[in-house]
Design an enzyme around this catalytic site. Structure first.
Site, PDB file in Angstrom:
ATOM      1  N   PHE A  61     -20.853  45.279 -32.989  1.00 55.58           N
ATOM      2  CA  PHE A  61     -21.328  44.125 -32.216  1.00 55.58           C
ATOM      3  C   PHE A  61     -21.058  44.272 -30.725  1.00 55.58           C
ATOM      4  O   PHE A  61     -21.672  43.565 -29.929  1.00 55.58           O
ATOM      5  CB  PHE A  61     -20.596  42.842 -32.667  1.00 55.58           C
ATOM      6  CG  PHE A  61     -20.844  42.443 -34.087  1.00 55.58           C
ATOM      7  CD1 PHE A  61     -21.963  41.691 -34.420  1.00 55.58           C
ATOM      8  CD2 PHE A  61     -19.974  42.817 -35.099  1.00 55.58           C
ATOM      9  CE1 PHE A  61     -22.201  41.317 -35.731  1.00 55.58           C
ATOM     10  CE2 PHE A  61     -20.203  42.447 -36.413  1.00 55.58           C
ATOM     11  CZ  PHE A  61     -21.307  41.705 -36.737  1.00 55.58           C
TER      12      PHE A  61
ATOM     13  N   SER B 191     -31.926  43.379 -31.807  1.00 59.66           N
ATOM     14  CA  SER B 191     -32.480  42.083 -31.428  1.00 59.66           C
ATOM     15  C   SER B 191     -33.994  42.090 -31.578  1.00 59.66           C
ATOM     16  O   SER B 191     -34.650  43.136 -31.408  1.00 59.66           O
ATOM     17  CB  SER B 191     -32.118  41.827 -29.965  1.00 59.66           C
ATOM     18  OG  SER B 191     -32.902  40.786 -29.443  1.00 59.66           O
TER      19      SER B 191
ATOM     20  N   THR C 297     -35.855  41.201 -29.517  1.00 63.90           N
ATOM     21  CA  THR C 297     -36.406  41.552 -28.203  1.00 63.90           C
ATOM     22  C   THR C 297     -37.023  42.945 -28.199  1.00 63.90           C
ATOM     23  O   THR C 297     -37.894  43.238 -27.371  1.00 63.90           O
ATOM     24  CB  THR C 297     -35.305  41.413 -27.112  1.00 63.90           C
ATOM     25  OG1 THR C 297     -35.896  41.512 -25.831  1.00 63.90           O
ATOM     26  CG2 THR C 297     -34.258  42.476 -27.212  1.00 63.90           C
TER      27      THR C 297
ATOM     28  N   TYR D 260     -31.373  44.473 -20.658  1.00 65.53           N
ATOM     29  CA  TYR D 260     -30.629  44.202 -21.901  1.00 65.53           C
ATOM     30  C   TYR D 260     -31.458  44.628 -23.119  1.00 65.53           C
ATOM     31  O   TYR D 260     -30.992  45.363 -23.995  1.00 65.53           O
ATOM     32  CB  TYR D 260     -30.263  42.714 -22.004  1.00 65.53           C
ATOM     33  CG  TYR D 260     -29.856  42.315 -23.401  1.00 65.53           C
ATOM     34  CD1 TYR D 260     -28.627  42.713 -23.924  1.00 65.53           C
ATOM     35  CD2 TYR D 260     -30.714  41.579 -24.232  1.00 65.53           C
ATOM     36  CE1 TYR D 260     -28.268  42.389 -25.220  1.00 65.53           C
ATOM     37  CE2 TYR D 260     -30.358  41.247 -25.522  1.00 65.53           C
ATOM     38  CZ  TYR D 260     -29.136  41.653 -26.017  1.00 65.53           C
ATOM     39  OH  TYR D 260     -28.778  41.347 -27.308  1.00 65.53           O
TER      40      TYR D 260
ATOM     41  N   LYS E 202     -31.006  47.789 -26.059  1.00 63.72           N
ATOM     42  CA  LYS E 202     -31.044  47.681 -27.531  1.00 63.72           C
ATOM     43  C   LYS E 202     -32.063  48.669 -28.105  1.00 63.72           C
ATOM     44  O   LYS E 202     -31.799  49.345 -29.098  1.00 63.72           O
ATOM     45  CB  LYS E 202     -31.415  46.249 -27.954  1.00 63.72           C
ATOM     46  CG  LYS E 202     -30.345  45.229 -27.669  1.00 63.72           C
ATOM     47  CD  LYS E 202     -29.166  45.394 -28.612  1.00 63.72           C
ATOM     48  CE  LYS E 202     -27.946  44.644 -28.149  1.00 63.72           C
ATOM     49  NZ  LYS E 202     -26.727  44.983 -28.876  1.00 63.72           N
TER      50      LYS E 202
ATOM     51  N   ARG F  41     -39.596  30.412 -17.442  1.00 65.88           N
ATOM     52  CA  ARG F  41     -38.561  31.378 -17.059  1.00 65.88           C
ATOM     53  C   ARG F  41     -39.183  32.772 -17.136  1.00 65.88           C
ATOM     54  O   ARG F  41     -39.826  33.114 -18.134  1.00 65.88           O
ATOM     55  CB  ARG F  41     -37.380  31.258 -18.033  1.00 65.88           C
ATOM     56  CG  ARG F  41     -36.216  32.155 -17.738  1.00 65.88           C
ATOM     57  CD  ARG F  41     -35.026  31.828 -18.636  1.00 65.88           C
ATOM     58  NE  ARG F  41     -35.284  32.092 -20.047  1.00 65.88           N
ATOM     59  CZ  ARG F  41     -34.400  31.893 -21.024  1.00 65.88           C
ATOM     60  NH1 ARG F  41     -33.194  31.416 -20.753  1.00 65.88           N
ATOM     61  NH2 ARG F  41     -34.704  32.151 -22.276  1.00 65.88           N
TER      62      ARG F  41
END
Ligand code: NAD
Ligand code: UDP
Length: 338
Positions: free
Chosen positions: A80, A124, A126, A149, A153, A292
């Protein structure tokens, strides 16, 4: 099993460490405490009635990793540890790539030296970028994540695929989380964001607790039912359970396996506000502002593969997520600093 949990003092890691202990596994946590507190681990010990072997250190420290692997017999690693703030990753990409990518590779190198080949990686949704259709299944192409980020990943996923292809002893799970929220039903462990929260539910909670005046809803002109962004929120205790199921599965299946961990149902921002208000009785003042940057309209999981292959389904409802979050916030208004 004797399981090394990197980042185990953090939000998802602490809930998973608890689930591991409750299932009878032994747990060593390696965490540098950049975004967590040892109080979380004390509470995991209290809830489970079992000890956690805590090592305060960094996944980038290969000497420390060698010591951990040589001093005890580790069967598997749940990984993690990582930095996760999207905005910060754009401001400090090097920090993110070193921590998340180099850190993961340093960990794999130490595992290989120690002949430990069972690895569960926190990925993720994402990595799917901006798919053109929903729900998202694991065979969708990974896309172009919109920030460093997300790219970190995806990079780690790609590295792990190459590593597994080079040596058939590796058994790796890539778990693509959708939107983890909620807290343990005891109210003793939960999410503890430092500073201004980035994510929706921690922000709503701070408004409900009177620490922030209002929620800014980022855009109401998306092609969704009410114009606000839609996500697949999953209770962190269900997510933790998914890790145990994945761990049990990979130890028998070499190679790389990919599973989505979500509920398979989308909720918009306005629906989340209503769900929180209904579950807690708190009013959430909000104001619609511009979108955003980097946000996508909608994102929810096809959960079929995890259901069939892991025998795992998220059991907790959005109402459970709200009630458990609110209990955690009320019992710990200053997070672990009380
Ligand atoms: P978190 O910040 O609460 O936990 C991460 C933990 O890793 C923290 O305790 C931190 O101190 C530790 N850590 C960071 N860098 C480290 C390093 N170099 N060495 C040792 N420890 C280090 O975050 P979380 O929400 O529990 O997320 C856990 C993992 O799941 C992360 O990899 C994150 O990217 C991933 N993930 C999280 C979400 C989410 O919404 N929470 C969604 C998808 C994926
Ligand atoms: N969101 C919002 N206000 C906030 C935080 C988030 O309107 O203060 C919206 C955001 O635009 C997205 C949804 O809530 O549509 C979930 O955002 P979050 O950051 O929690 O997750 P992610 O966007 O990473 O999936």
């Amino acid at each position: 099993m004797n399981v090394l949990v990197t980042g185990g003092a953090g939000y998802i890691g602490s809930h998973t460490a608890l689930a591991l202990l409750e299932a009878g596994h032994s747990v060593t946590v390696l965490d540098n405490l950049t975004n967590s507190s040892t109080v979380a681990l004390q509470r995991v010990e209290a809830l489970s009635g079992r000890p956690v072997n805590f090592v305060n250190g960094d996944i980038l420290d290969s000497t420390l990793l060698d010591t951990i692997f040589s001093s005890q017999s580790i069967d598997a690693v749940l990984h993690f540890a990582g930095l996760k703030a999207v905005g910060e990753s754009a401001a400090e990409p090097l920090t993110y790539f070193i921590n998340n990518v180099t850190g993961s590779l340093t960990l794999c190198n130490a595992m290989k030296k120690a002949n430990v080949f069972n690895l569960v990686f926190s990925s993720s949704a994402t990595v799917y970028g901006e798919p053109t259709s929903m729900p998202i299944s694991e065979d969708f192409e990974t896309g172009a994540p919109t920030n460093p980020y997300g790219r970190s990943k995806l990079m780690v996923e790609e590295c792990l695929k190459d590593i597994a292809a080079s040596d058939s002893r590796w058994c790796i799970a890539l778990l693509r989380y959708f939107n983890p929220v909620g807290a343990h039903s005891s109210g003793m462990i939960g999410e503890n964001p430092s500073g201004l929260p980035n994510n929706l539910l921690p922000f709503i909670s701070k408004v409900a607790a009177g620490k922030l005046k209002e929620l800014c809803v980022f855009g109401d002109d998306y092609p969704t039912v009410d114009g606000t962004g839609m996500r697949d929120y999953i209770h962190v205790v269900d997510l933790a359970d998914g890790h145990l199921k994945a761990l049990n599965r990979i130890v028998k299946s070499p190679g790389v396996s990919v599973w989505n961990l979500g509920r398979g149902e989308g909720y918009t921002v306005l629906q989340m506000i209503s769900a929180f208000e209904n579950a807690t009785g708190c009013k959430i003042p909000y104001r619609v502002v511009a979108r955003r940057s980097g946000d996508i309209a909608e994102c929810w999981a096809d959960t079929y593969k995890a259901q069939v292959e892991l025998g795992w389904t998220a059991l907790r409802t959005v109402e459970d997520m709200m009630i458990d979050t609110w209990r955690w916030i009320r019992k710990n208004p200053d997070g672990y600093k009380n």
